[in-house]
Design an enzyme around this catalytic site. Sequence first.
Site, PDB file in Angstrom:
ATOM      1  N   ASP A 209      15.115  40.174  17.422  1.00 13.16           N
ATOM      2  CA  ASP A 209      15.455  40.722  16.113  1.00 13.16           C
ATOM      3  C   ASP A 209      14.922  39.710  15.101  1.00 13.16           C
ATOM      4  O   ASP A 209      15.414  38.572  15.036  1.00 13.16           O
ATOM      5  CB  ASP A 209      16.978  40.886  15.986  1.00 13.16           C
ATOM      6  CG  ASP A 209      17.405  41.408  14.616  1.00 13.16           C
ATOM      7  OD1 ASP A 209      16.618  41.276  13.646  1.00 13.16           O
ATOM      8  OD2 ASP A 209      18.530  41.930  14.504  1.00 13.16           O
ATOM      9  N   VAL A 210      13.939  40.120  14.320  1.00 13.50           N
ATOM     10  CA  VAL A 210      13.229  39.148  13.476  1.00 13.50           C
ATOM     11  C   VAL A 210      14.107  38.544  12.388  1.00 13.50           C
ATOM     12  O   VAL A 210      13.745  37.548  11.783  1.00 13.50           O
ATOM     13  CB  VAL A 210      11.963  39.767  12.832  1.00 13.50           C
ATOM     14  CG1 VAL A 210      10.962  40.190  13.897  1.00 13.50           C
ATOM     15  CG2 VAL A 210      12.299  40.927  11.888  1.00 13.50           C
TER      16      VAL A 210
ATOM     17  N   ASN B 154       4.919  42.113  12.529  1.00 14.82           N
ATOM     18  CA  ASN B 154       4.691  43.551  12.320  1.00 14.82           C
ATOM     19  C   ASN B 154       5.978  44.333  12.061  1.00 14.82           C
ATOM     20  O   ASN B 154       5.945  45.365  11.393  1.00 14.82           O
ATOM     21  CB  ASN B 154       3.985  44.120  13.560  1.00 14.82           C
ATOM     22  CG  ASN B 154       3.997  45.629  13.581  1.00 14.82           C
ATOM     23  OD1 ASN B 154       3.241  46.282  12.878  1.00 14.82           O
ATOM     24  ND2 ASN B 154       4.896  46.205  14.384  1.00 14.82           N
TER      25      ASN B 154
ATOM     26  N   TYR C 179      10.999  48.686  -0.370  1.00 17.32           N
ATOM     27  CA  TYR C 179       9.817  48.595   0.501  1.00 17.32           C
ATOM     28  C   TYR C 179       8.641  48.043  -0.299  1.00 17.32           C
ATOM     29  O   TYR C 179       7.929  47.138   0.148  1.00 17.32           O
ATOM     30  CB  TYR C 179       9.486  49.969   1.090  1.00 17.32           C
ATOM     31  CG  TYR C 179       8.381  49.931   2.128  1.00 17.32           C
ATOM     32  CD1 TYR C 179       8.609  49.409   3.396  1.00 17.32           C
ATOM     33  CD2 TYR C 179       7.103  50.400   1.827  1.00 17.32           C
ATOM     34  CE1 TYR C 179       7.602  49.366   4.349  1.00 17.32           C
ATOM     35  CE2 TYR C 179       6.086  50.366   2.769  1.00 17.32           C
ATOM     36  CZ  TYR C 179       6.341  49.849   4.032  1.00 17.32           C
ATOM     37  OH  TYR C 179       5.330  49.801   4.973  1.00 17.32           O
TER      38      TYR C 179
ATOM     39  N   LYS D  42       6.834  44.416   0.434  1.00 16.96           N
ATOM     40  CA  LYS D  42       5.444  44.281   0.881  1.00 16.96           C
ATOM     41  C   LYS D  42       4.607  43.484  -0.121  1.00 16.96           C
ATOM     42  O   LYS D  42       3.618  42.850   0.263  1.00 16.96           O
ATOM     43  CB  LYS D  42       4.838  45.660   1.155  1.00 16.96           C
ATOM     44  CG  LYS D  42       5.467  46.369   2.361  1.00 16.96           C
ATOM     45  CD  LYS D  42       5.294  45.573   3.648  1.00 16.96           C
ATOM     46  CE  LYS D  42       5.797  46.296   4.886  1.00 16.96           C
ATOM     47  NZ  LYS D  42       5.599  45.551   6.124  1.00 16.96           N
TER      48      LYS D  42
ATOM     49  N   THR E  81       2.783  57.124  12.575  1.00 20.24           N
ATOM     50  CA  THR E  81       3.759  56.437  13.444  1.00 20.24           C
ATOM     51  C   THR E  81       5.148  56.994  13.122  1.00 20.24           C
ATOM     52  O   THR E  81       5.303  57.821  12.215  1.00 20.24           O
ATOM     53  CB  THR E  81       3.795  54.920  13.168  1.00 20.24           C
ATOM     54  OG1 THR E  81       4.339  54.726  11.860  1.00 20.24           O
ATOM     55  CG2 THR E  81       2.424  54.282  13.260  1.00 20.24           C
TER      56      THR E  81
HETATM   57  N1  LIG Z   1       2.872  53.690   9.386  1.00 15.46           N
HETATM   58  C1  LIG Z   1       2.379  53.460   8.184  1.00 15.46           C
HETATM   59  O1  LIG Z   1       1.868  54.364   7.511  1.00 15.46           O
HETATM   60  C2  LIG Z   1       2.406  52.074   7.620  1.00 15.46           C
HETATM   61  C3  LIG Z   1       1.698  51.835   6.436  1.00 15.46           C
HETATM   62  C4  LIG Z   1       1.718  50.568   5.894  1.00 15.46           C
HETATM   63  C5  LIG Z   1       2.397  49.544   6.515  1.00 15.46           C
HETATM   64  N2  LIG Z   1       3.076  49.790   7.659  1.00 15.46           N
HETATM   65  C6  LIG Z   1       3.774  48.669   8.285  1.00 15.46           C
HETATM   66  O2  LIG Z   1       3.395  48.548   9.621  1.00 15.46           O
HETATM   67  C7  LIG Z   1       4.447  47.946  10.377  1.00 15.46           C
HETATM   68  C8  LIG Z   1       4.738  48.777  11.609  1.00 15.46           C
HETATM   69  O3  LIG Z   1       5.196  50.040  11.189  1.00 15.46           O
HETATM   70  P1  LIG Z   1       5.038  51.371  12.065  1.00 15.46           P
HETATM   71  O4  LIG Z   1       4.475  52.384  11.166  1.00 15.46           O
HETATM   72  O5  LIG Z   1       4.381  51.076  13.353  1.00 15.46           O
HETATM   73  O6  LIG Z   1       6.594  51.714  12.256  1.00 15.46           O
HETATM   74  P2  LIG Z   1       7.485  51.997  13.546  1.00 15.46           P
HETATM   75  O7  LIG Z   1       8.797  52.439  13.002  1.00 15.46           O
HETATM   76  O8  LIG Z   1       6.749  52.868  14.507  1.00 15.46           O
HETATM   77  O9  LIG Z   1       7.628  50.561  14.219  1.00 15.46           O
HETATM   78  C9  LIG Z   1       8.406  49.538  13.662  1.00 15.46           C
HETATM   79  C10 LIG Z   1       9.024  48.758  14.805  1.00 15.46           C
HETATM   80  O10 LIG Z   1       9.747  47.669  14.231  1.00 15.46           O
HETATM   81  C11 LIG Z   1      10.936  47.526  14.983  1.00 15.46           C
HETATM   82  N3  LIG Z   1      11.955  46.813  14.197  1.00 15.46           N
HETATM   83  C12 LIG Z   1      12.696  47.278  13.169  1.00 15.46           C
HETATM   84  N4  LIG Z   1      13.559  46.324  12.749  1.00 15.46           N
HETATM   85  C13 LIG Z   1      13.336  45.235  13.537  1.00 15.46           C
HETATM   86  C14 LIG Z   1      13.901  43.951  13.609  1.00 15.46           C
HETATM   87  N5  LIG Z   1      14.900  43.561  12.791  1.00 15.46           N
HETATM   88  N6  LIG Z   1      13.433  43.075  14.527  1.00 15.46           N
HETATM   89  C15 LIG Z   1      12.452  43.457  15.372  1.00 15.46           C
HETATM   90  N7  LIG Z   1      11.868  44.673  15.380  1.00 15.46           N
HETATM   91  C16 LIG Z   1      12.328  45.547  14.455  1.00 15.46           C
HETATM   92  C17 LIG Z   1      11.362  48.937  15.337  1.00 15.46           C
HETATM   93  O11 LIG Z   1      12.263  48.941  16.436  1.00 15.46           O
HETATM   94  C18 LIG Z   1      10.012  49.579  15.636  1.00 15.46           C
HETATM   95  O12 LIG Z   1       9.676  49.467  17.008  1.00 15.46           O
HETATM   96  C19 LIG Z   1       5.641  47.827   9.415  1.00 15.46           C
HETATM   97  O13 LIG Z   1       5.680  46.509   8.892  1.00 15.46           O
HETATM   98  C20 LIG Z   1       5.281  48.830   8.331  1.00 15.46           C
HETATM   99  O14 LIG Z   1       5.879  48.514   7.102  1.00 15.46           O
HETATM  100  C21 LIG Z   1       3.103  51.031   8.235  1.00 15.46           C
END
Ligand SMILES: NC(=O)c1ccc[n+]([C@@H]2O[C@H](COP(=O)([O-])OP(=O)(O)OC[C@H]3O[C@@H](n4cnc5c(N)ncnc54)[C@H](O)[C@@H]3O)[C@@H](O)[C@H]2O)c1
Length: 255
Positions: free
Chosen positions: A58-59, A85, A153, A157, A190
């Site tokens: 847990d980050v 991530n 959010y 970011k 995702t």
């Molecule tokens: N999907 C998009 O369009 C998008 C766009 C820009 C940025 N992002 C960023 O990319 C990254 C990944 O997002 P994603 O789209 O794959 O989302 P996702 O929800 O598929 O994956 C996020 C993962 O983070 C884990 N997580 C949540 N809280 C946590 C914690 N406290 N400790 C450890 N793990 C934790 C979740 O269990 C999940 O597996 C994020 O930082 C998100 O903000 C995503």
Amino acid sequence: MALLSAEEKRRMRLAGKVALVTGAASGIGAAIARRFAAEGAIVHAADLADGGGLLRLDVTREEDWQAAMARIASDHGRLDVLVNNAGIVSNLAIDAMTLAMWNRVMAVNVTGAMLGCRAAIALMCDRDAGSSASIINIASTTSFLGLANDVVYTASKAAVVGLTKSVATWCALQGLPIRVNTLHPGATLTAILRDHIAARPEMKAAFDRMAPIGRMADPDEQAALAVFLASDDSSYSTGAAFVADGGLTAAHPTM
Ligand SMILES: NC(=O)c1ccc[n+]([C@@H]2O[C@H](COP(=O)([O-])OP(=O)(O)OC[C@H]3O[C@@H](n4cnc5c(N)ncnc54)[C@H](O)[C@@H]3O)[C@@H](O)[C@H]2O)c1
């Protein structure tokens, strides 16, 4: 499965590198972990729950970072790549924001990345001359553009960019062989966006239209950029923002 020759292994872009990817149970983190492994890295894929080959991390918890680093130190004696991530959204605008939600999203998206940088640096310093370690902080296009319906959010970011620039500059000025960069995905298919699309299917076309390229990204397209940043190919890049958004942040608003 055919075994790879020594020459094929050598040509892999992350051959022998030890990597830790947070939030790797799904989405972009899972794609990065898969791609790193395919490029020859030894990958620790971490998430909230262990099992299925995942490390529990847990980050937001300092003790989890300490335990993860102790495990990596005892297994490998070093860390070459960290991908911060893990990330969450609130879907709340300023009028509905609660302090609890603000603190929760900031804790995961910003404090989690800071704790990761701090924990990783100690294991990244001691390395062979000629190669640098790499920290990749996953940011967003919302680092540059305001999302009206998610104030925390957006703020989180943007803060990831400041965190990255400060840590990158500090490492370079200390003479530490550690590069720190942000990766800014555009809309990527995702779990984070799948819930929106399931609730309102018309959102899929809206997400596709957001980027001049005319479609959402596949997580693997973000992972490909992460491989470049993790590899020695990006040896002169630090404190920089790398965008994979299908042209979203390049487009004039009247287009
Ligand atoms: N999907 C998009 O369009 C998008 C766009 C820009 C940025 N992002 C960023 O990319 C990254 C990944 O997002 P994603 O789209 O794959 O989302 P996702 O929800 O598929 O994956 C996020 C993962 O983070 C884990 N997580 C949540 N809280 C946590 C914690 N406290 N400790 C450890 N793990 C934790 C979740 O269990 C999940 O597996 C994020 O930082 C998100 O903000 C995503």
